[in-house]
Design a protein around this motif. Structure first.
Motif, short mmCIF file in Angstrom:
data_model
loop_
_atom_site.label_atom_id
_atom_site.label_comp_id
_atom_site.label_asym_id
_atom_site.label_seq_id
_atom_site.Cartn_x
_atom_site.Cartn_y
_atom_site.Cartn_z
N ALA A 225 0.75 -1.23 -0.05
CA ALA A 225 0.02 0.14 0.08
C ALA A 225 0.87 1.27 -0.09
N ARG A 226 0.55 2.12 -0.94
CA ARG A 226 1.39 3.21 -1.00
C ARG A 226 0.78 4.79 -1.41
N THR A 227 1.30 5.91 -1.31
CA THR A 227 0.55 6.85 -1.48
C THR A 227 0.34 7.74 -2.95
N GLN A 228 1.41 6.80 -3.93
CA GLN A 228 1.56 7.31 -5.10
C GLN A 228 1.28 6.02 -6.18
N VAL A 229 0.52 6.44 -7.26
CA VAL A 229 0.48 5.40 -8.33
C VAL A 229 1.71 4.85 -8.72
N THR A 230 2.70 5.67 -8.99
CA THR A 230 3.88 5.57 -9.69
C THR A 230 4.89 5.74 -8.31
N PRO A 231 5.69 4.71 -7.96
CA PRO A 231 6.51 4.91 -6.72
C PRO A 231 7.62 5.93 -7.10
N LYS A 232 7.73 7.07 -6.15
CA LYS A 232 8.66 7.92 -6.32
C LYS A 232 9.59 8.01 -5.11
N LEU A 233 10.86 8.73 -5.16
CA LEU A 233 11.84 8.51 -4.15
C LEU A 233 11.15 9.33 -2.87
N GLY A 234 11.33 8.49 -1.73
CA GLY A 234 10.83 9.30 -0.71
C GLY A 234 9.56 9.02 -0.12
N THR A 235 8.53 8.34 -1.18
CA THR A 235 7.16 8.30 -0.82
C THR A 235 6.95 7.03 0.13
N PRO A 236 6.18 7.17 0.88
CA PRO A 236 5.81 6.09 1.79
C PRO A 236 5.16 4.98 1.50
N ALA A 237 5.36 3.68 2.03
CA ALA A 237 4.79 2.50 1.33
C ALA A 237 4.49 1.65 2.75
N ALA A 238 3.50 0.65 2.94
CA ALA A 238 3.53 -0.40 3.94
C ALA A 238 3.33 -1.93 3.14
N VAL A 239 4.09 -2.84 3.42
CA VAL A 239 4.40 -3.90 2.83
C VAL A 239 4.17 -5.27 3.67
N VAL A 240 3.23 -6.16 3.38
CA VAL A 240 2.84 -7.54 4.12
C VAL A 240 3.45 -8.43 2.92
N ASP A 241 4.46 -9.15 3.29
CA ASP A 241 5.13 -10.27 2.55
C ASP A 241 5.40 -11.37 3.24
N GLU A 242 5.71 -12.65 2.43
CA GLU A 242 6.01 -14.15 3.05
C GLU A 242 7.41 -14.16 3.16
N GLN A 243 8.34 -13.47 2.74
CA GLN A 243 9.79 -13.56 2.88
C GLN A 243 9.94 -13.66 4.28
N ASP A 244 11.10 -14.84 4.66
CA ASP A 244 11.60 -14.82 5.96
C ASP A 244 10.41 -15.24 6.96
N GLY A 245 9.63 -16.09 6.49
CA GLY A 245 8.55 -16.65 7.19
C GLY A 245 7.52 -15.89 7.63
N GLY A 246 7.24 -14.50 6.80
CA GLY A 246 6.28 -13.50 6.86
C GLY A 246 6.69 -12.39 7.70
N ARG A 247 6.37 -11.11 7.22
CA ARG A 247 6.47 -9.88 8.12
C ARG A 247 5.77 -8.70 7.52
N PHE A 248 5.77 -7.93 8.19
CA PHE A 248 5.13 -6.46 7.92
C PHE A 248 6.20 -5.31 7.91
N TYR A 249 6.20 -4.31 6.93
CA TYR A 249 7.21 -3.35 7.43
C TYR A 249 6.71 -2.15 6.62
N PHE A 250 7.10 -0.80 7.14
CA PHE A 250 6.72 0.34 6.43
C PHE A 250 8.19 1.02 6.18
N GLY A 251 8.08 1.91 5.23
CA GLY A 251 9.49 2.31 4.74
C GLY A 251 9.35 3.27 3.66
#
Length: 387
Positions: A225-251
């Motif tokens: 989930a992100r704030t822009q249709v096209t990702p730009k430098l410095g725009t925030p996003a929240a991600v849920v993925d299955e890597q490393d057993g599952g994780r949630f991160y914001f960045g």
């Protein structure tokens, strides 16, 4: 009266009436409108921004011409409103609604610009007659629109518009068309022109279409989930993925499609943050910490999330550690050694910190001066029994 939706069915050798074919089209339009209305939030889907073009009158007075950019909106009935080409705002239409209300005293007032969907007859291409000499009915309906102006404050009632019953399609015959907010304008009464445009007023902003759901599922093991249709430098996003057993991160996006992790929660519940985690003490045994450097006479700051009322009531207990901090550059002239004279915080959290500098052991060879100190303040939630 509510009725269950029905759809036309056909059989061999059936004579098709116009009503049967019209009902087939209406059924699809009604089903789509119910989907849009019940699974999505109404608002602007694409475009429809107010675009200003600076201009000047012959006397040199500046003003702006405003138009609505092409785009698509979904109204609260589920109707799609398509604006296929740029649409200039009509100054005359504004004056009819608000022209007499704008004076020098309220020329800074914002007035809403509204969009409604309306079915319209197609442009006339001459009179068409049937073989019996009767005038033929139109064979098309234009899914048109109207851009209008509201009075100041009309934007406050947009969320109170009537939603059609569950069995109905996009709007009801004779019902008030749903209004979608496109933005706001200000008016210069001296020259009868627009002076400014905006996207919010009175706590109401242009709203965009969204999703109404209790679950969102990914197909490839990752949701972003992100704030822009096209990702730009410095725009925030929240991600849920299955890597490393599952994780949630914001960045923040780095501009190349990768999200730099600032806060990560692992599937085990481990939290990793590159910044400071602050919060409110809400459970017995919880602790928040504040640290830094203070000088004599300064009040120790409370950690974010802790209030003086909590400390006064005993809900939060403070623990303070102070350590004198005296750089060599603070030595008075001729003094070479120092010892702490006082280093404490009183009941008001005010710091009392001073040191004694000396070059000998007589009174004349000693001097007490204010100093700074390192501090660590722990704020702990009191246990339920008050300890």
């Amino acid at each position: 009266m509510s009725v269950q939706p029905d759809r036309p069915v056909f059989s061999e050798a059936q004579v098709l009436a116009a009503a049967d074919l019209t009902r087939l089209v209406d059924y699809a339009a009604d089903a789509e409108a119910r989907h849009e209305r019940m699974l999505h939030l109404w608002g602007i889907a694409q475009g429809l921004a107010l675009v200003a073009e600076p201009d000047t009158q012959p006397g040199g007075t500046a003003f702006i011409r405003i138009s609505v950019a092409p785009g698509l909106a979904i109204d609260g009935t589920g109707r799609q409103i398509v604006v296929a080409a740029s649409q200039p705002l009509d100054e005359g239409a504004f004056e009819q609604v608000n022209g007499t209300t704008v004076t020098d005293a309220n020329r800074d007032t914002w007035f809403p610009v509204l969009l409604t969907g309306r079915d319209q007859d197609p442009p006339s291409e001459g009179v068409t007659t049937t073989s019996c000499g009767h005038q033929a009915a139109p064979t098309r309906v234009v899914e048109g629109f109207e851009v209008s102006f509201g009075r100041a404050g009309d934007e406050l009632a947009l969320d109170e518009q009537d939603v059609p019953p569950v069995d109905e399609g996009p709007g009801r015959p004779g019902s008030v068309p749903w209004r979608v907010l496109l933005g706001f304008v200000r008016w210069n009464p001296d020259i009868g022109q627009f002076s400014e445009k905006g996207t919010s007023a009175n706590g109401v902003s242009v709203r965009y279409a969204g999703v109404l759901a209790d679950e969102v599922a990914a197909r490839n093991g990752r949701i972003e989930a992100r704030t822009q249709v096209t990702p730009k430098l410095g725009t925030p996003a929240a991600v849920v993925d299955e890597q490393d057993g599952g994780r949630f991160y914001f960045g923040l996006h780095d501009g190349s499609g990768t999200v730099t992790k600032l806060l990560t929660v692992s599937a085990k519940g481990d939290v990793t943050a590159t910044g400071t985690i602050r919060g409110r003490l809400s459970e017995s045994g919880g602790v928040l910490m504040q640290s830094g450097i203070v000088t004599d006479g300064v009040l120790l700051p409370l950690p974010d999330g802790v209030t003086q009322e909590q400390v006064t009531s005993g809900e939060v207990v403070l623990h303070v550690i102070l350590t004198p901090r005296v750089p060599p550059s603070a030595a008075p002239s001729g003094k070479v050694l120092w010892v702490p004279a006082e280093c404490r915080a009183d009941d008001d959290r005010r710091v009392h910190c001073s040191v004694t500098w000396f070059s000998g052991f007589t009174a004349a060879e000693r001097v007490i001066v204010p100093a700074s100190c390192d501090y660590v303040l722990l704020a702990a939630a009191a246990s339920q029994d008050g300890s």
